[in-house]
Motif scaffolding. Structure first.
Motif, PDB file in Angstrom:
ATOM      1  N   ALA A   1       6.135  10.794 -16.360  1.00 54.59           N
ATOM      2  CA  ALA A   1       5.252   9.624 -16.397  1.00 54.59           C
ATOM      3  C   ALA A   1       4.401   9.587 -15.136  1.00 54.59           C
ATOM      4  N   SER A   2       3.193   9.043 -15.289  1.00 51.66           N
ATOM      5  CA  SER A   2       2.305   8.918 -14.141  1.00 51.66           C
ATOM      6  C   SER A   2       2.830   7.822 -13.218  1.00 51.66           C
ATOM      7  N   LYS A   3       2.851   8.105 -11.934  1.00 48.86           N
ATOM      8  CA  LYS A   3       3.356   7.138 -10.968  1.00 48.86           C
ATOM      9  C   LYS A   3       2.221   6.205 -10.570  1.00 48.86           C
ATOM     10  N   ALA A   4       2.249   4.943 -11.004  1.00 45.23           N
ATOM     11  CA  ALA A   4       1.183   3.972 -10.727  1.00 45.23           C
ATOM     12  C   ALA A   4       1.811   2.703 -10.173  1.00 45.23           C
ATOM     13  N   THR A   5       1.386   2.317  -8.978  1.00 44.53           N
ATOM     14  CA  THR A   5       1.891   1.092  -8.349  1.00 44.53           C
ATOM     15  C   THR A   5       0.715   0.231  -7.915  1.00 44.53           C
ATOM     16  N   ALA A   6       0.964  -1.074  -7.807  1.00 47.86           N
ATOM     17  CA  ALA A   6      -0.092  -1.994  -7.379  1.00 47.86           C
ATOM     18  C   ALA A   6      -0.499  -1.698  -5.939  1.00 47.86           C
ATOM     19  N   TRP A   7      -1.795  -1.737  -5.672  1.00 50.48           N
ATOM     20  CA  TRP A   7      -2.312  -1.460  -4.334  1.00 50.48           C
ATOM     21  C   TRP A   7      -2.223  -2.731  -3.500  1.00 50.48           C
ATOM     22  N   PRO A   8      -1.475  -2.748  -2.407  1.00 46.76           N
ATOM     23  CA  PRO A   8      -1.263  -3.990  -1.659  1.00 46.76           C
ATOM     24  C   PRO A   8      -2.526  -4.503  -0.963  1.00 46.76           C
ATOM     25  N   GLN A   9      -3.535  -3.646  -0.791  1.00 41.92           N
ATOM     26  CA  GLN A   9      -4.736  -4.058  -0.073  1.00 41.92           C
ATOM     27  C   GLN A   9      -5.795  -4.690  -0.988  1.00 41.92           C
ATOM     28  N   TRP A  10      -5.455  -4.951  -2.248  1.00 44.80           N
ATOM     29  CA  TRP A  10      -6.442  -5.487  -3.211  1.00 44.80           C
ATOM     30  C   TRP A  10      -7.031  -6.832  -2.762  1.00 44.80           C
ATOM     31  N   PRO A  11      -6.219  -7.812  -2.328  1.00 44.87           N
ATOM     32  CA  PRO A  11      -6.830  -9.069  -1.851  1.00 44.87           C
ATOM     33  C   PRO A  11      -7.751  -8.849  -0.659  1.00 44.87           C
ATOM     34  N   ALA A  12      -7.341  -7.947   0.242  1.00 44.49           N
ATOM     35  CA  ALA A  12      -8.185  -7.676   1.408  1.00 44.49           C
ATOM     36  C   ALA A  12      -9.496  -7.017   0.990  1.00 44.49           C
ATOM     37  N   LEU A  13      -9.450  -6.161  -0.037  1.00 43.52           N
ATOM     38  CA  LEU A  13     -10.673  -5.523  -0.528  1.00 43.52           C
ATOM     39  C   LEU A  13     -11.628  -6.554  -1.119  1.00 43.52           C
ATOM     40  N   LEU A  14     -11.086  -7.487  -1.908  1.00 39.15           N
ATOM     41  CA  LEU A  14     -11.939  -8.533  -2.482  1.00 39.15           C
ATOM     42  C   LEU A  14     -12.609  -9.351  -1.381  1.00 39.15           C
TER      43      LEU A  14
END
Length: 549
Positions: free
Chosen positions: A438-451
């Motif tokens: 399976a492809s290893k996919a995790t949430a990116w913790p920097q998403w709020p900072a990117l927004l």
């Protein structure tokens, strides 16, 4: 014998006429000064007092003891005109007496002087129904009638009256009566008649009357048959939507609760209400809500009496003006379809489905959709991310039709011998797997900072859509922006938005990262392909350079 309320309470003097003071004051002034015209034309919508004013004027010109321009209604002339015994005042219905011969007979009668009163008065109601020949026969007499004759014409359709008739008459335009005036009059009549009428019910009747006092009194007559008249009694008697009912339906549509909306429509249908009238009244509620939502000044005087400003403000919380406009368009289209629909109930329920599931295409512009999303975000209405659909295993496509001699697609069973040898070597080096990795996919913790970093650097619409309809995941050493819909994906992929996103991602990660944009449900499918793996292994053995796509 019982007499209908609108007949019993017909005004007997100009002072009793509701909502037409601009006309009654002028007529009384003419009567006091003796400057009467020989022909009058009263025009306006139904139930606004045209025929009533014509009858009052007929009595006033013949009254023996007029009171400030009003008839006394006590002298012999007034009493005779009221009970119909004075034949010098004639009321003609032009709808049934619209021929040339009828007008010729009337013209012949004008030659004779009045027998009992001062003037002969001819009231021609619905004058627009006269034929062209009848209008032509009336022209000369209307222009120069004898001194003892007065013509009063009344019509609801002024555009059908020839200009030659209009130019010979003194015209008075009757306005629609204000809802507040109708409400006040209904309460007065109900008090005199001993009818328990609540003020909310009176306001509802006034709104439904659409400016017609006669219609309002007729509605009160129907509702009063059940005894005490409250809002619920009026809605049952007239088959219309009450104030609370309209707000309940609007709240269900606002939160997208389709089950509640359909349940309310079924309830109204079982009560015998016309579903087209229900939606028509919803348009009135939407109109009031739009006024409250978009106006920067006090609009309480412009609202219908059914809803208060605070009630509408509460309804508008979480509703953008673009959403209300989308509702109005969907309802207007449904009303058009319901006119010719075999089953109006089904069409009404389908309209509720459309209202509860508005999409991007239902808004006029992208700005309208962005406004709707911002309104939801501002009022804390959650937007649940769509669950990604399970990917079906992809199989190699068969050869095109007509190419029977084309080689079959490579697979595990028919691979070339040299590929089989390579595969056996690879299988010997790694343990057997029962399922593809399976492809290893995790949430990116920097998403709020990117927004936060993207604020002001990309298009406002793209930024709002990313905030509400996207998320970032780490996948195979890169970053994937997973968008819930095609509009958000399109905005994110557009230049220079994607370039700015990559720059900000690199700044936050401390190193360049691959950034891909993907729509939810379109995730990449990872499946072990033995033939490709064998080719890659053989290329590495011979140091053949490869480019990863």
């Amino acid at each position: 014998m019982y007499q209908a309320l609108y007949r019993k309470w017909r005004p007997q003097t100009f002072a009793d006429v509701i909502g037409q003071q601009h006309i009654t004051d002028t007529l009384r002034a003419q009567l006091r000064t003796g400057r009467l015209s020989h022909a009058y034309l009263f025009t306006g919508t139904r139930g606004t007092g045209k025929t009533t004013c014509a009858k009052i004027l007929a009595r006033a010109v013949n009254c023996e003891h007029p009171v400030n321009g009003d008839p006394c209604n006590r002298c012999a002339a007034c009493r005779g005109i009221l009970d119909g015994s004075v034949l010098d005042v004639t009321e003609i219905d032009a709808a049934s007496n619209n021929g040339v011969d009828n007008i010729r007979d009337l013209r012949d009668e004008t030659r004779y002087t009045p027998a009992q009163v001062k003037k002969r008065v001819f009231i021609i109601d619905e004058v627009h129904m006269l034929s062209i020949g009848a209008f032509n026969a009336l022209l000369k007499t209307l222009e120069e009638p004898p001194e003892h004759v007065l013509f009063i014409l009344a019509t609801t359709e002024l555009h059908k009256v020839p200009a030659t008739i209009l130019s010979r008459c003194q015209r008075f335009d009757f306005r629609r009566i204000a809802a507040a005036d109708i409400t006040r009059r209904l309460l007065e009549v109900a008090g005199q008649e001993g009818i328990p009428l609540e003020e909310d019910a009176a306001r509802l009747i006034a709104r439904l009357a659409d400016g017609a006092m006669r219609d309002a009194l007729s509605m009160l007559d129907r509702a009063a048959a059940a005894g005490a008249v409250d809002e619920q009694t009026v809605t049952r008697a007239l088959g219309v939507l009450g104030q609370g009912d309209g707000l309940r339906l609007a709240e269900a549509l606002k939160v997208g609760d389709l089950a509640a909306a359909i349940g309310l429509l079924d309830e109204y249908y079982d009560e015998g209400r016309d579903l087209a009238a229900v939606y028509d009244q919803m348009l009135g509620l939407i109109r009031d809500a739009l006024l409250v939502k978009t106006s920067k000044t006090d609009v309480s005087a412009l609202l219908s009496p059914a809803y208060g400003v605070k009630t509408l403000q509460k309804l508008c919380d979480g509703l953008a003006s673009s959403t209300l406009l989308a509702w109005s368009r969907a309802i207007a289209q449904a009303l058009d379809r319901m006119r010719g629909a075999a089953d109006r109930r089904i069409e009404a329920e389908l309209c509720a489905v459309r209202l509860c599931s508005l999409g991007a295409a239902d808004h006029d512009t992208l700005d309208g959709r962005v406004e709707a999303l911002e309104e939801k975000l501002k009022h804390g209405i959650p937007v649940a991310p769509a669950a990604p659909a399970a990917a079906a295993p992809r199989r190699a496509a068969p050869p095109p039709p007509g190419e029977a001699d084309a080689p079959p697609p490579p697979g595990d069973d028919d691979a070339p011998p040299w590929l089989e040898d390579e595969q056996q070597a690879l299988d010997a080096q790694q343990p057997a797997q029962t399922a593809p990795p399976a492809s290893k996919a995790t949430a990116w913790p920097q998403w709020p900072a990117l927004l936060e970093a993207l604020t002001g650097k990309i298009n406002t619409g793209a930024h709002t859509n990313l905030k509400l309809s996207a998320r970032a995941i780490e996948e195979d050493g890169g970053l994937v922006l997973l968008c819930e819909d095609s509009v958000t994906a399109m905005l994110a992929k557009a230049e220079p938005t994607i370039k700015v996103i990559r720059e900000q991602v690199a700044a936050l990660a401390g190193a360049p990262l691959k950034v891909k944009v993907r729509e939810a449900g379109d995730e990449a499918i990872y499946q072990k392909n033995t033939a490709v793996d064998a080719i890659i292994g053989r290329a590495k053995k011979f140091d053949i350079p490869m480019k990863e796509l």
